[in-house]
Scaffold this active site. Structure first.
Site, PDB file in Angstrom:
ATOM      1  N   HIS B 156       0.742  -1.158  -0.083  1.00 45.96           N
ATOM      2  CA  HIS B 156       0.113  -0.017   0.026  1.00 45.96           C
ATOM      3  C   HIS B 156       0.888   1.352   0.194  1.00 45.96           C
ATOM      4  O   HIS B 156       1.766   1.268   0.928  1.00 45.96           O
ATOM      5  CB  HIS B 156      -1.021   0.123   1.178  1.00 45.96           C
ATOM      6  N   LYS B 177      -0.425  10.609   0.863  1.00 45.98           N
ATOM      7  CA  LYS B 177       0.589  10.169  -0.206  1.00 45.98           C
ATOM      8  C   LYS B 177       0.332  10.668  -1.663  1.00 45.98           C
ATOM      9  O   LYS B 177       1.098  11.082  -2.271  1.00 45.98           O
ATOM     10  CB  LYS B 177       0.569   8.657  -0.114  1.00 45.98           C
TER      11      LYS B 177
END
Lengths: 88, 343
Positions: B156, B177
């Site tokens: 992930h 992110k």
């Protein structure tokens, strides 16, 4: 860390809307949430991740919750799965 | 661990010879011509990445014959078969055809005699020939097979190619992110994948790629799902990139010990490959995008032999030594004479 296996019950499977409800619900909790399916692992708080599984009706998933509110989180997530994401 | 669990995902158990031949022709540009049992290609399977040259088996020693591998017949084997009489040749070749071989390939312009081709046809073993030199062919084939049967894991995070350096941005959900990646794309860098990345172990490297599903979508909170390729075009994406640095974003925590000099480099282990790991706490006003670019440039510099932290450390050490020998005083201004900058 707690784990539990569940089965997808709603006919359309884990498509965008159910994935969104799942991710939204999981994000309310502090615990980390991973979903395992057929050897693949995705982060249950990531919508693209959950949708990547493209889990169909009848698919078996293993939910893994780890953190301070894991019991509560798993209960709520399981409940959502059992209600078929309020779809059918 | 920056991205929680990352167990290997199930490997491919087998690939059909038909698939192998098609990919070798299309992707590796190897010209393979069918000689026998082409119709069997769909039902023959390759189950491992290793190759075998069946010299000893042809000579009659079949005790440890690894028949389940792809059999490559090069110059040595061909010349050996050639020097035998026809009957002996057939007998030698029957040592091979008695086994359930996935495929036999002759290389370097070599070709099996018609009667041997017929034997392969009867045994239902696909037979191909190529003009490529044996060692080169084996290298290309091995490379392809290693990739097909490679260890993979799903992680992930978000992976971006920044100045040619593959950076995997990791961290908890909602830390930003994707937003950093979007900012990097806007500045001309290229997205490999968002949220779900498949890392493949190849040699001593890890290659990152998106999945069939998520290429090249991205989720931006509050906005939903966007398609980076449609929006920014081909220059904004990459299909694969070697992973070189993991950048872990975390919320600022005063109690945490944060690296200050850059002398102690952290590493993390993914599928037994060591990857440099940078921990970056997020604080208001910190421009993560620029820091990601700096991380890439710093990685490039150290790759080309210049380590800023080490260079500074060396300078400090030299100065301490000089002071001990009373050759230096406290640090002075870096220039001898200040000319002034009045306009």
């Amino acid at each position: 860390m707690i784990k539990e296996e569940i089965t997808i019950t709603n006919s359309a499977g884990l498509h965008a809307r159910p994935a969104a409800s799942l991710v939204k619900l999981a994000s309310n909790y502090k615990s980390d949430f991973f979903i395992h399916m057929q050897g693949y692992t995705v982060n249950g708080k990531s919508i693209l991740g959950v949708m990547t599984l493209a889990a169909e009706q009848g698919a078996k998933l293993e939910l893994q919750v780890d953190g301070p509110d894991e019991e509560e989180a798993l209960k709520a997530i399981k409940d959502l799965f059992e209600r078929g994401f309020d779809e059918d | 661990m920056p991205f929680g669990a990352h167990p290997p995902i199930p490997k491919k158990e087998k690939i059909s010879v038909a698939y192998l031949v098609q990919k070798l022709r299309e992707r590796v540009h190897i010209d393979l011509q069918a000689c026998a049992s082409e119709e069997q290609c769909e039902n023959s399977y390759v189950t491992e990445a290793d190759l075998h040259r069946p010299g000893l088996a042809l000579a009659g020693y079949i005790k440890t014959f690894t028949y389940q591998r792809i059999q490559v017949i090069g110059n040595t084997e061909s010349e050996y078969l050639e020097h035998l009489s026809e009957d002996e040749r057939k007998k030698a070749f029957s040592n091979l055809t008695q086994f359930d071989i996935p495929v036999i390939i002759t290389t370097d312009h070599n070709e099996l005699d018609p009667e041997l081709q017929e034997m392969a046809q009867k045994a239902g073993i696909p037979l191909f020939k190529t003009n490529i030199e044996t060692t080169k062919f084996m290298f290309l084939l091995r490379d392809f097979l290693e990739d097909q049967f490679a260890m993979q894991t799903m992680v992930h995070g978000t992976m971006v190619d920044v100045y040619g350096i593959g950076i995997l941005i990791a961290g908890k959900s909602g830390i930003g992110k994707s937003e950093v990646a979007l900012d990097l794309v806007e500045r001309g860098h290229r997205l490999v994948a968002d949220d779900v990345i498949i890392l493949t172990c190849k040699g001593n490297n890890l290659i990152g790629a998106a999945t069939e599903m998520n290429k090249h979508f991205m989720e931006i909170r509050g906005l939903g799902i966007i398609d980076i390729m449609s929006m920014f075009g081909i220059r904004a994406i990459r299909y694969q990139k070697r992973l070189e640095v993991v950048l872990e974003l975390s919320l600022w925590d005063e109690s945490k010990d944060i690296e200050r000099t850059g002398l102690d480099k952290d590493q993390m282990d993914i599928l037994d490959v060591e990857v440099p790991l940078v921990h970056l706490p997020i604080t208001p006003g910190k421009n993560i995008t620029v820091i990601a670019e700096v991380i890439a440039m710093n990685h490039l510099l150290s790759h080309y032999g210049y380590d800023a932290a080490q260079a500074f450390q060396d300078k400090v050490k030299t100065n301490i030594a000089k002071k001990q020998r009373k050759e230096a005083d406290m640090p002075r201004r870096a220039i001898e004479y200040f000319e002034g900058d009045t306009e």
